[in-house]
Design an enzyme around this catalytic site. Structure first.
Site, PDB file in Angstrom:
ATOM      1  N   TYR A 174       0.829  -1.191   0.000  1.00  0.00           N
ATOM      2  CA  TYR A 174       0.000   0.000   0.000  1.00  0.00           C
ATOM      3  C   TYR A 174       0.873   1.254   0.000  1.00  0.00           C
ATOM      4  O   TYR A 174       0.620   2.196  -0.752  1.00  0.00           O
ATOM      5  CB  TYR A 174      -0.919   0.027   1.233  1.00  0.00           C
ATOM      6  CG  TYR A 174      -2.012  -1.015   1.215  1.00  0.00           C
ATOM      7  CD1 TYR A 174      -3.175  -0.811   0.481  1.00  0.00           C
ATOM      8  CD2 TYR A 174      -1.892  -2.193   1.945  1.00  0.00           C
ATOM      9  CE1 TYR A 174      -4.184  -1.765   0.472  1.00  0.00           C
ATOM     10  CE2 TYR A 174      -2.900  -3.145   1.935  1.00  0.00           C
ATOM     11  CZ  TYR A 174      -4.041  -2.927   1.203  1.00  0.00           C
ATOM     12  OH  TYR A 174      -5.034  -3.860   1.182  1.00  0.00           O
ATOM     13  N   ASN A 209     -13.399  -0.707  -4.497  1.00  0.00           N
ATOM     14  CA  ASN A 209     -13.228  -1.144  -5.882  1.00  0.00           C
ATOM     15  C   ASN A 209     -14.443  -1.990  -6.277  1.00  0.00           C
ATOM     16  O   ASN A 209     -14.669  -3.054  -5.715  1.00  0.00           O
ATOM     17  CB  ASN A 209     -11.938  -1.958  -5.995  1.00  0.00           C
ATOM     18  CG  ASN A 209     -11.772  -2.657  -7.317  1.00  0.00           C
ATOM     19  OD1 ASN A 209     -12.450  -2.369  -8.286  1.00  0.00           O
ATOM     20  ND2 ASN A 209     -10.843  -3.605  -7.350  1.00  0.00           N
ATOM     21  N   CYS A 268      -7.166  -5.348  -6.914  1.00  0.00           N
ATOM     22  CA  CYS A 268      -6.813  -4.790  -5.611  1.00  0.00           C
ATOM     23  C   CYS A 268      -6.206  -5.861  -4.694  1.00  0.00           C
ATOM     24  O   CYS A 268      -5.514  -5.521  -3.734  1.00  0.00           O
ATOM     25  CB  CYS A 268      -8.013  -4.123  -4.967  1.00  0.00           C
ATOM     26  SG  CYS A 268      -9.483  -5.148  -4.878  1.00  0.00           S
ATOM     27  N   HIS A 269      -6.409  -7.128  -5.014  1.00  0.00           N
ATOM     28  CA  HIS A 269      -5.809  -8.198  -4.212  1.00  0.00           C
ATOM     29  C   HIS A 269      -4.284  -8.181  -4.304  1.00  0.00           C
ATOM     30  O   HIS A 269      -3.617  -8.761  -3.454  1.00  0.00           O
ATOM     31  CB  HIS A 269      -6.352  -9.574  -4.646  1.00  0.00           C
ATOM     32  CG  HIS A 269      -6.051  -9.922  -6.060  1.00  0.00           C
ATOM     33  ND1 HIS A 269      -6.863  -9.511  -7.117  1.00  0.00           N
ATOM     34  CD2 HIS A 269      -5.040 -10.630  -6.620  1.00  0.00           C
ATOM     35  CE1 HIS A 269      -6.356  -9.962  -8.241  1.00  0.00           C
ATOM     36  NE2 HIS A 269      -5.241 -10.641  -7.983  1.00  0.00           N
ATOM     37  N   GLU A 326      -1.687 -16.480  -8.594  1.00  0.00           N
ATOM     38  CA  GLU A 326      -0.772 -15.672  -9.415  1.00  0.00           C
ATOM     39  C   GLU A 326       0.700 -15.979  -9.131  1.00  0.00           C
ATOM     40  O   GLU A 326       1.546 -15.715  -9.977  1.00  0.00           O
ATOM     41  CB  GLU A 326      -1.066 -14.197  -9.195  1.00  0.00           C
ATOM     42  CG  GLU A 326      -2.422 -13.787  -9.738  1.00  0.00           C
ATOM     43  CD  GLU A 326      -2.727 -12.319  -9.577  1.00  0.00           C
ATOM     44  OE1 GLU A 326      -1.914 -11.589  -8.970  1.00  0.00           O
ATOM     45  OE2 GLU A 326      -3.789 -11.897 -10.069  1.00  0.00           O
TER      46      GLU A 326
END
Length: 158
Positions: A95, A116, A124-125, A155
């Site tokens: 962040y 979001n 946003c994850h 991911e």
């Protein structure tokens, strides 16, 4: 009873189904729904394309979304959401790092992430706290954080 959604999809994570909402031929929301809710086949071409691209992402986390979007937000929120789309799959950022890049503060970035309207598509994850996972969709524990963990793990296999 008419559905609020233009499609409801079973997700590969067990915590929720995905409710897709379309407005004026563009994606306006993806909601996490009760996993016991019935699926709903896409009711229009845009919802079908959103579903297709979500499934492509679940099959390959390197998939890059290309969808028409109709999201509402402040100018700052829109800047954050655009910056989120530039965070590569498999390379989460903090962040604070994103805030510095935008000339803002970590809490403001977290606030924009919290609201979001199209999670996963606007990833946003991929933003984590300096001390761990951080929050997801306004939650700091529970099923939403389990979804964030799943997405980041998905991911990380790139």
């Amino acid at each position: 009873m008419e559905s609020l959604y233009d499609a409801i999809l079973t997700a590969p994570f067990p915590q929720a189904k995905l409710g897709i909402r379309i407005n004026h031929d563009a994606l306006c929301a993806i909601d996490f729904l009760d996993p016991n809710r019935d699926d709903l086949l896409p009711t229009n071409l845009v919802a079908r394309e959103v579903a297709r691209q979500l499934m492509a992402y679940f099959a390959n986390p390197a998939h890059v979304f290309s969808l028409p979007q109709a999201t509402l937000g402040t100018p700052f929120q829109r800047r954050v959401w655009q910056a989120l789309c530039e965070v590569p799959s498999g390379a989460p950022c903090r962040y604070g790092d994103l805030a510095r890049r935008l000339g803002s503060g970590p809490r403001a970035v977290g606030g924009a992430c919290r609201v979001n309207p199209i999670p996963i598509v606007v990833p946003c994850h991929r933003v984590v706290s300096a001390s761990g996972l951080g929050g997801y969709s306004g939650a700091v524990s529970g099923e939403e954080l389990d979804i964030k963990r799943w997405l980041l793990d998905h991911e990380s296999r790139l």
